[in-house]
Design an enzyme around this catalytic site. Structure first.
Site, PDB file in Angstrom:
ATOM      1  N   CYS A 386     -20.893   6.947  -2.316  1.00 58.35           N
ATOM      2  CA  CYS A 386     -22.257   7.099  -1.825  1.00 58.35           C
ATOM      3  C   CYS A 386     -22.755   8.534  -2.053  1.00 58.35           C
ATOM      4  CB  CYS A 386     -22.345   6.662  -0.367  1.00 58.35           C
ATOM      5  SG  CYS A 386     -24.010   6.169   0.087  1.00 58.35           S
ATOM      6  N   HIS A 512     -19.922   1.421  -0.656  1.00 52.39           N
ATOM      7  CA  HIS A 512     -18.756   1.887   0.112  1.00 52.39           C
ATOM      8  C   HIS A 512     -17.607   0.883  -0.014  1.00 52.39           C
ATOM      9  CE1 HIS A 512     -20.794   5.089   2.520  1.00 52.39           C
ATOM     10  NE2 HIS A 512     -21.869   4.391   2.182  1.00 52.39           N
ATOM     11  N   GLU A 514     -14.640   1.168   0.818  1.00 50.79           N
ATOM     12  CA  GLU A 514     -13.717   1.244   1.964  1.00 50.79           C
ATOM     13  C   GLU A 514     -14.065   0.210   3.035  1.00 50.79           C
ATOM     14  OE1 GLU A 514     -16.060   3.377   1.226  1.00 50.79           O
ATOM     15  OE2 GLU A 514     -17.040   4.200   3.010  1.00 50.79           O
TER      16      GLU A 514
HETATM   17  N1  GLN Z   1     -27.518  10.574   2.242  1.00 55.70           N
HETATM   18  C1  GLN Z   1     -27.397   9.747   1.100  1.00 55.70           C
HETATM   19  C2  GLN Z   1     -28.439   8.650   1.059  1.00 55.70           C
HETATM   20  O1  GLN Z   1     -29.086   8.382   2.036  1.00 55.70           O
HETATM   21  C3  GLN Z   1     -26.005   9.140   1.046  1.00 55.70           C
HETATM   22  C4  GLN Z   1     -25.754   8.152   2.124  1.00 55.70           C
HETATM   23  C5  GLN Z   1     -24.292   7.874   2.332  1.00 55.70           C
HETATM   24  O2  GLN Z   1     -23.437   8.577   1.812  1.00 55.70           O
HETATM   25  N2  GLN Z   1     -23.980   6.875   3.134  1.00 55.70           N
HETATM   26  O3  GLN Z   1     -28.633   8.034   0.041  1.00 55.70           O
END
Ligand code: GLN
Length: 535
Positions: A386, A512, A514
């Site tokens: 992410c 994600h 995970e």
């Molecule tokens: N802050 C970034 C976004 O909003 C990444 C979000 C995250 O890592 N969950 O896209």
């Protein structure tokens, strides 16, 4: 009474003495034991806070915000349930005070209670029971396993305890079992196990009209037999219902630890359930692999909430799953990203692999970018998730494309090179609750990629939680220079996975992985990292 589907049974887990006793693991473990007897278990977490969901809280509040397939942002315990029980849950499995009150107030405005005074008892307690029953019915569960968050005695938890007390009275003692988790500390030079906190917290629970059937006593060591008897004597719980929960070498040991003390049989007997064959073979095989690694690797986790390990619990567990599959012990080295800014990347020296996980806000951003650069330049196996995916792109745009000032517009709204930018559909979004791009989405993976090999598939489903994305305008240039976007969604316009050409292992994802990792089905990208780190 023989068990049948028209009679859903309940196991209610409460907590006493203090928080942080691993109530979620105890609840999950009970779930595993019941599941092993062929019962369909429906786990529910109650969070007595007023937030509607966990999505608006930072990880320092209650640890990681877990995301489900349906996009619900929930308490991290739902992650434990999913991992232990190998199920995919929905937002209905996390009941908060916010959700309950919202439902009651909506009904009041609609006129459902017309003419009446709306009160905590019966209206709020009825709503709690309705929500618990609804999720159990929807899932066609044999057992609804409810974990009541917080500690008995908290004002916030009272309506929930009152609701489950009523439920017990309504459905009878053959159909509902109370489990109370407490702490038995060891005091003094002789190491005496002290039962007073347990006695007092059970007294507190009984003052709410709840008599526990099981007590799970956390402590450094197993309870001495006479301590079990003493607790039984003071709490009116049979000795077989007093279960010792000593420190375990892994959380995945806990179901077997409980089963070894007869807890499974005791619960089945109390709820008058007919046991089926036990099936813990796969679980035991997983534990065997987890505990007998052939090798050890160090993975540096470069984060910003590293002081609270619960902020990264799904990564920790994904590495346990991947480690067991690869027979590698994964040692995590916690690196605060701001420390990389202060002390440089020498903090990463010696790491066999680097993970830059998700995150929000600009603190430590440059440290994380430095970590992606270090991994790229030194051929260190790297995984980005992410924010880690977005920052790997920013670093590459700066270093390889020479785009000075490249950034995510999340951190530099005036950047001349917004290689990471707000999702178009986010521009009109005003509210903060449940408004990100959330949940499981389908992703197409290039058959000719490491990622496709890792997943053994070219269509995958993974979970998301983000507002920003790689700006598609930069893709041709990035790809020409060697950063391949091998996973995409929404007809190819949204970047989901990148791989760095010529690097031994550099895989980052917008999603994600995970969150969907399970003991027997580890996240393929974490497993790839562990394997690459072990080479
Ligand atoms: N802050 C970034 C976004 O909003 C990444 C979000 C995250 O890592 N969950 O896209």
């Amino acid at each position: 009474m023989e068990h049948s589907r028209d009679c859903v049974k309940y196991v209610i887990v409460t907590g006493g003495v203090l928080s942080g006793l691993g109530k979620g693991i105890s609840t999950s473990s009970i779930g595993v034991l019941l599941k092993s007897k062929g019962l369909k278990v429906c786990p529910v977490k109650i969070d007595p806070y007023l937030n509607v969901d966990a999505g608006t809280m930072n990880p320092y509040q209650h640890g990681e915000v877990f995301v489900l397939d349906d996009g619900s942002e929930v308490d991290l315990d739902l992650g434990n349930y999913e991992r232990f029980l190998d199920v995919n849950l929905t937002g209905d499995h996390n009941i908060t005070t916010g959700k309950v009150y919202r439902a009651v107030i909506e009904k009041e405005r609609r006129g459902d209670y017309l003419g009446r005074t709306v009160q905590i008892i019966p209206h709020v307690t009825d709503e709690i029971k309705t929500q618990l029953q609804a999720v159990g019915e929807k899932e066609r569960a044999d057992i609804v396993l409810v974990e009541v968050g917080g500690t008995v005695g908290d004002i916030e938890g009272m309506p929930f305890l009152e609701a489950v007390r009523q439920l017990a009275q309504e459905i009878g003692k053959d159909n509902l079992l109370f489990v109370h988790t407490t702490l038995v500390p060891i005091m003094g030079a002789v190491g005496e196990q002290k039962t007073k906190p347990t006695q007092q917290s059970v007294r507190e629970l009984r003052s709410m009209g709840i008599q526990p059937n099981v007590i799970i006593a956390r402590g450094e060591h197993s309870l001495e037999p006479d301590i079990k008897k003493k607790i039984a004597f003071f709490t009116d719980v049979p000795v077989e219902g007093i279960i010792s929960a000593p420190d375990a070498s892994t959380i995945y040991d806990v179901p077997l630890l409980f089963d070894g003390q007869g807890l499974t049989e005791y619960i089945l007997k109390t709820l008058r359930l007919k046991p089926k064959d036990e099936d813990m073979q796969e679980w035991k095989a997983f534990l065997e692999n987890l505990k007998n690694p052939d090798k050890e690797v160090t993975i540096a986790l470069v984060g910003k909430y590293t002081h609270l390990k619960d902020s990264y619990i799904s990564h920790i567990e994904a590495f346990h799953h991947a480690g067991a599959a690869a027979r590698v012990h994964v040692k995590l080295k916690w690196v605060e990203s701001v420390d990389l800014e202060k002390h440089g990347t020498k903090l990463l020296e010696g790491a066999d692999g680097i993970l830059v996980p998700g995150g929000f806000g600009d603190r430590g951003i440059e440290g994380k970018i430095a970590a992606t650069r270090y991994a790229a330049e030194h051929d260190v196996p790297f995984q980005g998730v992410c924010l880690g995916f977005q920052l790997a792109t920013v670093g590459f745009a700066r270093d390889v494309l020479g785009l000075k000032g490249a950034n995510s517009s999340e951190f530099d709204p005036k950047t001349p090179q917004p290689v990471v930018d707000l999702l178009p559909e986010q521009r009109s979004v005003k509210g903060m609750g449940a408004t990100m791009r959330l949940g499981a989405h389908e992703i197409d993976v290039d058959p000719n990629s490491t990622t496709a090999k890792l997943y053994g598939a070219t269509t995958i489903y993974e979970r998301h939680r983000h507002r920003y994305e790689i700006n598609p305008a930069y893709i041709p240039k990035l790809e020409d220079a060697g950063l391949r976007y091998v996973g995409r969604s929404d007809d190819g316009r949204r970047m989901e996975v990148l791989e760095l050409k010529g690097h031994p292992y550099f895989v980052a994802s917008q999603f994600h992985p995970e969150l969907r990792s399970r003991p027997l089905r580890p996240s393929p990208i974490h497993l790839g990292l562990v394997r690459a780190a072990a080479r």
